[in-house]
Design a protein around this motif. Sequence first.
Motif, PDB file in Angstrom:
ATOM      1  N   UNK A 311      21.092  74.107  95.823  1.00 21.10           N
ATOM      2  CA  UNK A 311      19.845  73.657  95.212  1.00 21.10           C
ATOM      3  C   UNK A 311      19.214  74.668  94.264  1.00 21.10           C
ATOM      4  N   UNK A 312      19.487  75.942  94.441  1.00 16.03           N
ATOM      5  CA  UNK A 312      18.799  76.945  93.633  1.00 16.03           C
ATOM      6  C   UNK A 312      19.654  77.418  92.467  1.00 16.03           C
ATOM      7  N   UNK A 313      19.013  77.637  91.350  1.00 18.10           N
ATOM      8  CA  UNK A 313      19.703  78.124  90.158  1.00 18.10           C
ATOM      9  C   UNK A 313      18.657  78.711  89.219  1.00 18.10           C
ATOM     10  N   UNK A 314      19.128  79.394  88.181  1.00 15.50           N
ATOM     11  CA  UNK A 314      18.213  80.072  87.260  1.00 15.50           C
ATOM     12  C   UNK A 314      17.902  79.194  86.046  1.00 15.50           C
ATOM     13  N   UNK A 315      16.652  79.239  85.565  1.00 22.94           N
ATOM     14  CA  UNK A 315      16.334  78.542  84.320  1.00 22.94           C
ATOM     15  C   UNK A 315      17.127  79.149  83.162  1.00 22.94           C
ATOM     16  N   UNK A 316      17.269  78.362  82.114  1.00 20.81           N
ATOM     17  CA  UNK A 316      17.866  78.882  80.880  1.00 20.81           C
ATOM     18  C   UNK A 316      16.823  78.747  79.780  1.00 20.81           C
ATOM     19  N   UNK A 317      16.923  79.614  78.795  1.00 21.24           N
ATOM     20  CA  UNK A 317      15.914  79.680  77.730  1.00 21.24           C
ATOM     21  C   UNK A 317      16.422  79.027  76.442  1.00 21.24           C
ATOM     22  N   UNK A 318      15.488  78.545  75.639  1.00 19.70           N
ATOM     23  CA  UNK A 318      15.881  78.133  74.289  1.00 19.70           C
ATOM     24  C   UNK A 318      15.906  79.379  73.401  1.00 19.70           C
ATOM     25  N   UNK A 319      16.134  79.197  72.121  1.00 20.39           N
ATOM     26  CA  UNK A 319      16.326  80.368  71.255  1.00 20.39           C
ATOM     27  C   UNK A 319      15.020  81.119  70.999  1.00 20.39           C
ATOM     28  N   UNK A 320      13.907  80.509  71.363  1.00 23.77           N
ATOM     29  CA  UNK A 320      12.626  81.212  71.271  1.00 23.77           C
ATOM     30  C   UNK A 320      12.208  81.825  72.607  1.00 23.77           C
ATOM     31  N   UNK A 321      13.063  81.732  73.590  1.00 21.67           N
ATOM     32  CA  UNK A 321      12.748  82.329  74.879  1.00 21.67           C
ATOM     33  C   UNK A 321      11.914  81.450  75.785  1.00 21.67           C
ATOM     34  N   UNK A 322      11.840  80.171  75.452  1.00 18.13           N
ATOM     35  CA  UNK A 322      11.077  79.241  76.287  1.00 18.13           C
ATOM     36  C   UNK A 322      12.026  78.559  77.266  1.00 18.13           C
ATOM     37  N   UNK A 323      11.640  78.516  78.542  1.00 16.09           N
ATOM     38  CA  UNK A 323      12.528  77.860  79.514  1.00 16.09           C
ATOM     39  C   UNK A 323      12.789  76.405  79.141  1.00 16.09           C
ATOM     40  N   UNK A 324      14.039  76.019  79.249  1.00 16.91           N
ATOM     41  CA  UNK A 324      14.442  74.650  78.946  1.00 16.91           C
ATOM     42  C   UNK A 324      13.952  73.706  80.056  1.00 16.91           C
ATOM     43  N   UNK A 325      13.495  72.523  79.688  1.00 13.28           N
ATOM     44  CA  UNK A 325      13.140  71.539  80.724  1.00 13.28           C
ATOM     45  C   UNK A 325      14.391  71.143  81.510  1.00 13.28           C
ATOM     46  N   UNK A 326      14.170  70.835  82.763  1.00 13.90           N
ATOM     47  CA  UNK A 326      15.289  70.515  83.658  1.00 13.90           C
ATOM     48  C   UNK A 326      15.344  69.004  83.875  1.00 13.90           C
ATOM     49  N   UNK A 327      16.516  68.434  83.690  1.00 13.09           N
ATOM     50  CA  UNK A 327      16.736  66.997  83.890  1.00 13.09           C
ATOM     51  C   UNK A 327      17.352  66.795  85.264  1.00 13.09           C
ATOM     52  N   UNK A 328      16.831  65.854  86.005  1.00  4.71           N
ATOM     53  CA  UNK A 328      17.323  65.621  87.363  1.00  4.71           C
ATOM     54  C   UNK A 328      18.679  64.937  87.346  1.00  4.71           C
ATOM     55  N   UNK A 329      19.506  65.306  88.288  1.00  9.79           N
ATOM     56  CA  UNK A 329      20.771  64.599  88.488  1.00  9.79           C
ATOM     57  C   UNK A 329      20.439  63.256  89.100  1.00  9.79           C
ATOM     58  N   UNK A 330      21.073  62.210  88.619  1.00  9.02           N
ATOM     59  CA  UNK A 330      20.806  60.868  89.167  1.00  9.02           C
ATOM     60  C   UNK A 330      21.925  60.408  90.081  1.00  9.02           C
ATOM     61  N   UNK A 331      23.117  60.933  89.879  1.00  9.72           N
ATOM     62  CA  UNK A 331      24.210  60.581  90.790  1.00  9.72           C
ATOM     63  C   UNK A 331      23.995  61.293  92.134  1.00  9.72           C
ATOM     64  N   UNK A 332      24.743  60.855  93.133  1.00  9.09           N
ATOM     65  CA  UNK A 332      24.630  61.503  94.433  1.00  9.09           C
ATOM     66  C   UNK A 332      25.024  62.971  94.298  1.00  9.09           C
ATOM     67  N   UNK A 333      24.377  63.775  95.106  1.00 11.74           N
ATOM     68  CA  UNK A 333      24.671  65.203  95.047  1.00 11.74           C
ATOM     69  C   UNK A 333      25.755  65.546  96.054  1.00 11.74           C
ATOM     70  N   UNK A 334      26.471  66.614  95.745  1.00 10.10           N
ATOM     71  CA  UNK A 334      27.531  67.060  96.653  1.00 10.10           C
ATOM     72  C   UNK A 334      26.957  67.423  98.015  1.00 10.10           C
ATOM     73  N   UNK A 335      25.808  68.052  98.009  1.00  9.06           N
ATOM     74  CA  UNK A 335      25.197  68.415  99.286  1.00  9.06           C
ATOM     75  C   UNK A 335      24.899  67.171 100.094  1.00  9.06           C
ATOM     76  N   UNK A 336      24.349  66.142  99.429  1.00 12.84           N
ATOM     77  CA  UNK A 336      23.976  64.932 100.153  1.00 12.84           C
ATOM     78  C   UNK A 336      25.194  64.255 100.778  1.00 12.84           C
ATOM     79  N   UNK A 337      26.305  64.206 100.046  1.00  9.13           N
ATOM     80  CA  UNK A 337      27.449  63.469 100.588  1.00  9.13           C
ATOM     81  C   UNK A 337      28.278  64.292 101.558  1.00  9.13           C
ATOM     82  N   UNK A 338      28.049  65.585 101.586  1.00  6.60           N
ATOM     83  CA  UNK A 338      28.907  66.369 102.467  1.00  6.60           C
ATOM     84  C   UNK A 338      28.179  66.905 103.679  1.00  6.60           C
ATOM     85  N   UNK A 339      26.896  67.117 103.553  1.00  5.13           N
ATOM     86  CA  UNK A 339      26.201  67.661 104.717  1.00  5.13           C
ATOM     87  C   UNK A 339      24.861  66.958 104.914  1.00  5.13           C
TER      88      UNK A 339
END
Lengths: 376, 376, 376, 376
Positions: A311-339
């Motif tokens: 579940x945890x990960x680091x933000x990434x920046x655009x070329x001006x150093x602004x954090x990129x907005x994060x888009x949610x995964x819509x498909x099932x997650x690996x964590x959900x289907x395995x544990x």
Amino acid sequence: MPGPTPPASIPTPIAPPPDILRCAYMELVVTDLAASRNFYVDVLGLVVTEEDDEAVYLRSIEEFIHHNLVLRQGPVAAVAAFSYRVRGPQELDRAVAFYTELGCEVRRAPGGFTRGIGDSVRVVDPLGFPYEFFYDVEHVERLAWRYDLHTPGALVRLDHFNQVTPDVPRAVRFMEDLGFRVTEDIQDAEGTTYAAWLRRKPTVHDTAMTGGDGPRMHHVAFATHEKHNIIAICDKLGALRLSDRIERGPGRHGVSNAFYLYLRDPDGHRVEIYTQDYWTGDPDNPVVTWDVHDNQRRDWWGNPVVPSWYTEASPVLDLDGVPQPVVARTETSEMAVTIGADGFSYTRPEDASRAQADDDVLPSWKQGEYKLGHQL
Amino acid sequence: MPGPTPPASIPTPIAPPPDILRCAYMELVVTDLAASRNFYVDVLGLVVTEEDDEAVYLRSIEEFIHHNLVLRQGPVAAVAAFSYRVRGPQELDRAVAFYTELGCEVRRAPGGFTRGIGDSVRVVDPLGFPYEFFYDVEHVERLAWRYDLHTPGALVRLDHFNQVTPDVPRAVRFMEDLGFRVTEDIQDAEGTTYAAWLRRKPTVHDTAMTGGDGPRMHHVAFATHEKHNIIAICDKLGALRLSDRIERGPGRHGVSNAFYLYLRDPDGHRVEIYTQDYWTGDPDNPVVTWDVHDNQRRDWWGNPVVPSWYTEASPVLDLDGVPQPVVARTETSEMAVTIGADGFSYTRPEDASRAQADDDVLPSWKQGEYKLGHQL
Amino acid sequence: MPGPTPPASIPTPIAPPPDILRCAYMELVVTDLAASRNFYVDVLGLVVTEEDDEAVYLRSIEEFIHHNLVLRQGPVAAVAAFSYRVRGPQELDRAVAFYTELGCEVRRAPGGFTRGIGDSVRVVDPLGFPYEFFYDVEHVERLAWRYDLHTPGALVRLDHFNQVTPDVPRAVRFMEDLGFRVTEDIQDAEGTTYAAWLRRKPTVHDTAMTGGDGPRMHHVAFATHEKHNIIAICDKLGALRLSDRIERGPGRHGVSNAFYLYLRDPDGHRVEIYTQDYWTGDPDNPVVTWDVHDNQRRDWWGNPVVPSWYTEASPVLDLDGVPQPVVARTETSEMAVTIGADGFSYTRPEDASRAQADDDVLPSWKQGEYKLGHQL
Amino acid sequence: MPGPTPPASIPTPIAPPPDILRCAYMELVVTDLAASRNFYVDVLGLVVTEEDDEAVYLRSIEEFIHHNLVLRQGPVAAVAAFSYRVRGPQELDRAVAFYTELGCEVRRAPGGFTRGIGDSVRVVDPLGFPYEFFYDVEHVERLAWRYDLHTPGALVRLDHFNQVTPDVPRAVRFMEDLGFRVTEDIQDAEGTTYAAWLRRKPTVHDTAMTGGDGPRMHHVAFATHEKHNIIAICDKLGALRLSDRIERGPGRHGVSNAFYLYLRDPDGHRVEIYTQDYWTGDPDNPVVTWDVHDNQRRDWWGNPVVPSWYTEASPVLDLDGVPQPVVARTETSEMAVTIGADGFSYTRPEDASRAQADDDVLPSWKQGEYKLGHQL
């Protein structure tokens, strides 16, 4: 906060992609440069090529280019660039054309964006990640023969990046347009792809696409020569009472067959230590597809994956150093289907029916670890 | 079903104890001899000295006595004997006198209780465990130089036993009367002892006393030469789709400083693979006492101990082969104080106050693992 | 200059020998203390417990007594003491009585002969070697868990001494009177013994007796945990352009089955790095006798022994610091019978007749190495 | 019998070279197929893909193409083909054009020259070596995850070839025309080149050119994962009383920085076991040039190179199976300048003057090894 869903597929540019040689370095923004320097230099033993008050330029033991990692002081812990080396200076024009055709933001710095590196192109790619391409670079001493400087856990090479993106097949198709090849992936019987490993250099990967809310950076990985080097890193972290830095492992991956360890740096950036995957450089290299329900895919010994790793990960920046907005995964997650609450993994082919079976089927020492639903 | 509480302490006999050389072998009762043989021989690579329809006699690569492990077919999975070699034949008389004075059941078999071993004494000790003492033994080829027979995970020596007993200090005092010395233990500030390691040979232990419902056998341990040998065992278990046999590890112990792995055999008997503890043979060898709240005590890297490791163990038999009744531990358990509903461990000295602190103090990748209370 | 031949055998004293625990340290006289400190500390990574202008007190990583090696500045490179720890303070009286009965020079220093050590006895034994016995010692931190201080080639224990003496059977009989047991030896069909390994602690040896002009010190040996640690020492010596310090190896011994390396310190004192021999602590431990013509006895891989290894060794001092006279070996030397002008070794049982055979029997890549007389 | 001297340089063809992927397999003619099979399969653990009365097809653990080594029964021990895989089927036409333009003998077999391989081209190159190029190949199981089949000395990949040729610069120029790049070489101050390492895949080499009477095959090399795997091979050879098969090593190369071992098969074909060189895939990868007088170039630890390693090599065959005539090297040989009657190597930069200095400059344990003429 997830942003709008991107279009389902990214068109293949008419312009040819740049000829990418290998993942070369990551530029990490860190919030406490001294703390990060301590972690990467004093604990992990990366070598300082150059440094100032704002940034530290680090390389691994066998590297001859200026750096494999830049730590840059900044307000928010994030990734400023996934940087790839290309095969020659002419590839920068190709990179510009390729990404421009895709409508991406493209910037070129003839003098480089960081010290030690010349003419460079930076882009935000259609998946939202900041990439850099360069060929011109300052050479420094390759310390391979300098055993007087090696530590028990010596990091010898930058091995790969790992990126989190909501739609893995979409990302894979784009990376293939960029010239990458898939070496392994994780799927299920319904056709969902949970992760894919992609390479330019002939190892299992230069980067991997991990399904999840993105764009985010999952980890950056350095290679050691042998397995005991990785164990030595754990032992040293214990001695320094820094065992909290160990998030997962050490263990043997199913995917890649490499021996691994995941650490978290002082900002929470995830670093993998990795050794001994295999040659993938043949054009017909067999792709290995793992069933998401095979509980040896992530750890060959069946040891559980800690939820934070999913579940945890680091933000990434655009070329001006602004954090990129994060888009949610819509498909099932690996964590959900395995544990998840109802499902858990099988360890043998004949156990595929276990998903419907009672908890008692798994030995007691495996049950608790795979029953995440009422754990957290 | 716990039986009655034993008396608080065992009197020191006037008779001197036998001079014990080293832990020599364990006799395990298994319910499916073929399955167990497959596990210990085909998977783990122990060498068959001799076998018949009822029992398999196994030894490790560097052993020159007839066996280090006996697998005997029986109705219930249990331990029939913890067997020690003594320094000479005269020590058997001492063993008889010592245990007779304690009122224990004592039997002597001039022809031995198992193949390959001569004059032997078996007793049920005051803690309820079945012990054997012998000197006379058949010599067999030491396969140390037979590298043509070594496997990647070659087991070279029997290293130690581990016993579960309700009252650790009581057990320790008795073992000291028997001539053992404590090398390390786990305590808390209130004076509770959770486990202790005891040795005759100059390693960290020939046996350990682990606090819990007992008498039960926690594990039997074999040594490898190097750490990669242990990793090879995990890798092979993965290849055979037997990763379920891995209960805990591999990892580095805090206690003993050894590299370890815990497996469960087809009957659930626990086997440790272990390498590289340290010399303890000086009379003034410093005892290392670990705080039960130090979460690097059991795993130097802070990786969690799976609950089954604390709660599950094998029954032990009396001299007639009847399982011994199990007495419940009345003191707090190590699992309860370290991963119970309210408490979790600290990883740095200054974090002792964490026991009262909020969950958020621990990084997310450690929290789930230490919060056992609402996990299972 | 060889002195007079000693009497053929040393009488067994009526007084019991001291109960020796283990080889504990060597006191080396070095001619350039700074150079020696650099070698043992900066190159080999031994830990300085204490030092002054005249001496440096060093210990290995897992040691808890004050030192395993003393480097003392002096006029001639030599050994001042082979020091053994005994089981208790009362053993010093026994040592005095034992050696006094033998007519040896015996001195006792209640305050110790070196820093960190209390009541001690020093003697010149009947073989001409200076020995020390002590029990009282200052405890220091055992650095086993201090992985932050470990180097790639970390030395963890003092393992053994090796002494050169003209008459090996005479020396062995005396050492057996002192309580040592033989674990392995090298003989020939004519009954000549070329070397013997003797132990108190349950490893292959605390010391070995090597046939040659003596008394001299052949080497002092430190143990590492794994084989790669020894390789790391070689790699570091190469990086420091000190490969000349490597005299022989690395390799696998036949005798002891250990992995080894021989170095020469700045004064030419020989140091072995050694790992992974086997348990020898049973009273009936099988003695392994090697045929001097078996060319795998010294190196299991058949690699040649460099002549200097056979011929060079360090002088030893009497209790006044005067070098002991050296007595010549009169029996045939191992070098002469194995790599002399006419003879060379066999590698397979059926090749015993090779000694009379033509050079062509050995492969070309082995011939040159064993045929020293008319090599190329 | 040396033949006529070839022309000083080979013209660069106008036709582009085939795009070579990697060294893929060697076809070895052996005189006793059963003995060779025993060596490569039972001793070294290569996996049999297929076999019949005339040939055995072997692969290493991580290989997915049909074979990395063919053993073919024949009248004289020799090399029938150095076989390279090319990037696609179209490269075969290029190979035909390239070598045809050079006037070489070229044969094409649409059904392949060996089992498991389809359309192939074989040539005798201008240096006299028999080469094969192919793309079409049968895939087999990659046994990377089959740890149940791995041995302690598991060979995981074919790493490289090594060829003996009289004129190294001439060979290098030709190999560069064929698309290879130099990664390291050995020269002297007078400009003589003694050996060069050349790569297609991004390791130190796919092949090396070693100066000497040629064309001959110096060795074929397989990689292991770790150094202990190589040690395990030595140990097993010792156990099988086959230590004569060990010609040189194990050791650390200066050139390549890899850990190595040289064996000789039952026909005397030389096989290297090799692990852990470094990434060379960047176009500007720094070339490392070693001074022939640096005695750490061949062995980083300064251990001597046995003369047979310099002088012995396997014949190579033309396309009709006839051994190629051998042309004598006319330049000075590496052996002559490094271990000849007058010269020996230096181990430190300041010792360059040693070539003129007295023998006494080198320590006694190094002198004998480098002073071959009047040794002892």
